[in-house]
Structures are given as C-alpha cells and as structure tokens.
Motif scaffolding. Structure first.
Motif, PDB file in Angstrom:
ATOM      1  N   ARG A 154      -1.434  16.158   5.310  1.00  0.00           N
ATOM      2  CA  ARG A 154       0.029  16.088   6.942  1.00  0.00           C
ATOM      3  C   ARG A 154      -0.173  14.686   7.182  1.00  0.00           C
ATOM      4  O   ARG A 154       0.968  14.262   7.072  1.00  0.00           O
ATOM      5  N   THR A 208       0.011   6.415  14.025  1.00  0.00           N
ATOM      6  CA  THR A 208      -0.561   7.628  13.762  1.00  0.00           C
ATOM      7  C   THR A 208      -1.960   6.834  14.249  1.00  0.00           C
ATOM      8  O   THR A 208      -2.250   5.858  13.452  1.00  0.00           O
ATOM      9  N   ALA A 268       2.078  11.841   6.847  1.00  0.00           N
ATOM     10  CA  ALA A 268       2.686  11.288   8.012  1.00  0.00           C
ATOM     11  C   ALA A 268       3.486   9.912   8.152  1.00  0.00           C
ATOM     12  O   ALA A 268       4.109   9.695   8.178  1.00  0.00           O
ATOM     13  N   ARG A 271       5.928   8.971   5.459  1.00  0.00           N
ATOM     14  CA  ARG A 271       7.803   9.007   5.769  1.00  0.00           C
ATOM     15  C   ARG A 271       7.951   8.379   6.723  1.00  0.00           C
ATOM     16  O   ARG A 271       8.591   7.564   6.714  1.00  0.00           O
TER      17      ARG A 271
END
Length: 199
Positions: free
Chosen positions: A124, A2, A128, A131
């Motif tokens: 979010r 990310t 992310a 997760r």
C-alpha cells in the motif's frame, strides 16, 4: 508528500551496499530465487550482519521499491515544466521517466516486477506513490486535451498506456541499437506525442 517508512531511512554506506547487492541479486534471480545468505555472500558478510539494517529479505525489497518509486516521483516532478504548454511538459516528463528506467534498469526491474512479494502494508505504501506519479501524468494529459493540444478519446486509458510504455523499458534495456539512455528518452518522448495525438 508521502513520509518514508522506517526501513527506508537508513542512509549508511553499509545499508546502501546491501541494497545494491540485493538489486543485483533480485534482478538476476528474482526475489523468490534469492536468499539473504546469497545477498550477504556478495558482500562477504554474514546474514546476521545485515539484520541491524534490514530485518528481513522483504524489508530489503521494500526499501529498494520505496526508494525507486520515490526517486522516480522526484525525477518526474523535476522534469515537469508547469509554465510551459502541456506538449512541452509531457515530452519532458516522459523523456525523464524513460531515461530513469534505462539508466537504472536493474533497480527498475525489481521495483516494477517484484511488487507482489511485499507485505500488504508495504504494498500500500508503494502503490500510493505509484498513484501520485500516475495522477501527475494524467493531469498533464487532461490539460493538453482541454487546451486542444492533445486528441485523446480517454485520458485515463492514454495515461495508463504512457506509463506502461515507459515502465517496460527496464525489461529490455539495453537491446539492439538502443544502448544509450538519452536515445531511449528521445524516442519515447516522440512516441508519447503520437499516443496523445499532438501535432
């Protein structure tokens, strides 16, 4: 991997000092019980002086939360031992995760327990990474089950239990006889082996 959102990219010493002061304030009084004025006062600066670095208290929380999660992901990835059996991999990863939670318990407490104060977009972005961390652990748990090293009735449930076990360290550390992060790491690695039914 990310890409870090813009509020996280500030690496100046001033920004780092602001984040450190905010971590201390949020950990002590909670996000809702802390104002930007109080954070600025800890640094002997005006709230306006914080604005070039962080436009709002929520941006500051996001930077702290994102950094904490991204660092945790790196710590766990570095602790993984891909060429070793799942038992060794999980022990190493759990020990590293628990140690980080203990060593950085104030930041970890903010990171873990103030998530709901983030805007939906920032939430979010952080979730992310959570997760990704969870999936990394689950892959190792599933590998151990497939290899016959672990006895788990439900890989997802066991993974969530392992994550919860480590995350909770920041809530109580230090306490009682446990004031050393390495001791916590060793204890939690052993507990993880029991949770997955490893020999």
């Amino acid at each position: 991997m990310t890409k870090p959102p813009s509020p996280v990219t500030s690496t100046s010493k001033a920004a780092a000092r602001i984040r450190a002061a905010a971590v201390d304030a949020f950990a002590t009084n909670g996000y809702g019980g802390t104002t930007t004025r109080e954070i600025a006062a800890r640094l002997d600066m005006s709230p306006a002086a914080m604005y070039p670095h962080y436009r709002s208290k929520e941006d500051l929380l996001f930077a702290i939360s994102y950094d904490g999660h991204a660092t945790t992901r790196e710590v766990i990835s570095a602790a993984d031992l891909p060429g070793e059996p799942p038992t060794a991999r999980l022990r190493s990863m759990i020990a590293a995760f628990a140690r980080w939670q203990a060593d950085h318990h104030a930041q970890a407490r903010v990171v873990q327990y103030e998530l709901t104060a983030l805007t939906p977009e920032h939430y979010r972005d952080v979730v992310a990474i959570r997760r990704e961390i969870t999936q990394h652990f689950r892959q190792v748990v599933e590998a151990g089950a497939a290899a016959g090293e672990f006895t788990v009735p439900d890989a997802e449930g066991v993974t969530l239990a392992l994550m919860s076990l480590c995350v909770d360290v920041c809530r109580w550390f230090p306490a009682g006889a446990y004031t050393d992060a390495d001791a916590v790491a060793s204890l939690y690695a052993d507990l993880a082996m029991r949770l997955v039914g490893a020999d």
